[in-house]
Design an enzyme around this catalytic site. Structure first.
Site, PDB file in Angstrom:
ATOM      1  N   SER A  64       0.838  -1.207   0.000  1.00  0.00           N
ATOM      2  CA  SER A  64       0.000   0.000   0.000  1.00  0.00           C
ATOM      3  C   SER A  64       0.871   1.255   0.000  1.00  0.00           C
ATOM      4  CB  SER A  64      -0.951  -0.017   1.201  1.00  0.00           C
ATOM      5  OG  SER A  64      -0.236  -0.350   2.351  1.00  0.00           O
ATOM      6  N   HIS A  65       0.301   2.355  -0.490  1.00  0.00           N
ATOM      7  CA  HIS A  65       0.992   3.657  -0.579  1.00  0.00           C
ATOM      8  C   HIS A  65       2.302   3.554  -1.342  1.00  0.00           C
ATOM      9  CE1 HIS A  65      -2.033   4.534   2.349  1.00  0.00           C
ATOM     10  NE2 HIS A  65      -1.499   3.703   3.214  1.00  0.00           N
ATOM     11  N   ARG A  66       2.344   2.667  -2.311  1.00  0.00           N
ATOM     12  CA  ARG A  66       3.529   2.428  -3.142  1.00  0.00           C
ATOM     13  C   ARG A  66       4.749   1.983  -2.341  1.00  0.00           C
ATOM     14  NH1 ARG A  66       1.693   3.506  -8.025  1.00  0.00           N
ATOM     15  NH2 ARG A  66       0.172   5.180  -8.225  1.00  0.00           N
ATOM     16  N   LEU A  67       4.533   1.509  -1.131  1.00  0.00           N
ATOM     17  CA  LEU A  67       5.654   0.991  -0.341  1.00  0.00           C
ATOM     18  C   LEU A  67       5.734  -0.520  -0.576  1.00  0.00           C
ATOM     19  CD1 LEU A  67       5.266   3.204   2.837  1.00  0.00           C
ATOM     20  CD2 LEU A  67       6.858   3.450   0.926  1.00  0.00           C
TER      21      LEU A  67
END
Ligand SMILES: Cc1cc2nc3c(=O)[nH]c(=O)nc-3n(C[C@H](O)[C@H](O)[C@H](O)COP(=O)(O)O)c2cc1C
Length: 205
Positions: A182-185
């Site tokens: 999630s959140h590009r992590l």
């Protein structure tokens, strides 16, 4: 826990062989009926480093190599003959998993290509003779005429493998396993072959 277990995004749980993880993910994509589960982007390059990329199908592993099939005189085939370095990538949106690999490619032994070719249906066998993959064609009619000629040539007998067609072995030297977060992590693990073992490093997303 099996290698590539979906409940884990940690390589400690996956075992030490990234190819086993890859095989498990790919098999999962197939089992779940995901579209193009066996499709990959396959990049080759000329000796002076001009890259080209196309989609091909994955035909399983043999002796630590990924198997692909193609026309050895196609553009990719000609590039590989001069520069065996190649790269590939699988992406399964339905799994949020990506696998990148870099390595070298060589032709499989002729007997392996013969065996693979013998297992294809007759129309595909004839097509392998009819198509001079990546060469210019004047028209669709020219291709259809080539197929008819080949049909005639092999009438009433088995179709042998064309010498210009066969299996390729892609031997990975570097493998990256990518798990969407999630959140590009995202989680990224880069494996480099070091003799018989793989060295792993976590990379920033
Ligand atoms: C879904 C899909 C699967 C394909 N599978 C193969 C394949 O397994 N082998 C192959 O030679 N070409 C395959 N092709 C065609 C290649 O993308 C490409 O057009 C062809 O190999 C010629 O590429 P080249 O001129 O770079 O050699 C496939 C194309 C698509 C869209």
């Amino acid at each position: 826990m099996t290698s590539g277990d979906f409940s884990s995004t940690s390589p400690e749980d996956w075992g030490t062989d990234p190819l086993a993880v890859f095989a498990r993910w790919q098999q999962t994509a197939v089992e779940r009926g995901l579209p193009a589960a066996d499709a990959l982007s396959f990049a080759t390059a000329t000796p002076d480093g001009r890259p080209s990329v196309r989609t091909v199908l994955y035909k399983g592993m043999r002796d630590g190599a990924l198997r692909l099939v193609t026309n050895y005189e196609s553009r990719k085939g000609r590039e590989i003959a001069q520069n065996p370095r190649a790269a590939l990538v699988f992406f399964w949106p339905g799994l949020d998993r990506q696998v990148r690999m870099e390595g070298t490619v060589k032709r499989a032994p002729a007997a392996e290509s013969d065996e693979y070719f013998a297992g294809r249906n007759r129309d595909s066998q004839l097509g392998a003779w009819a198509s001079q993959q990546s060469r210019p064609l004047a028209s669709r009619a020219e291709l259809d005429a080539a197929l008819e000629a080949v049909r005639h040539r092999f009438e009433g007998r088995a179709v042998e493998r064309p010498p210009h067609w066969g299996v390729l072995h892609f031997l990975p030297e570097r493998v990256e396993l990518w798990v969407g977060g999630s959140h590009r992590l995202h989680d990224r693990f880069s494996y480099e072959r070091d003799g018989e073992v793989w060295r792993v490093q976590r990379l920033a997303p």
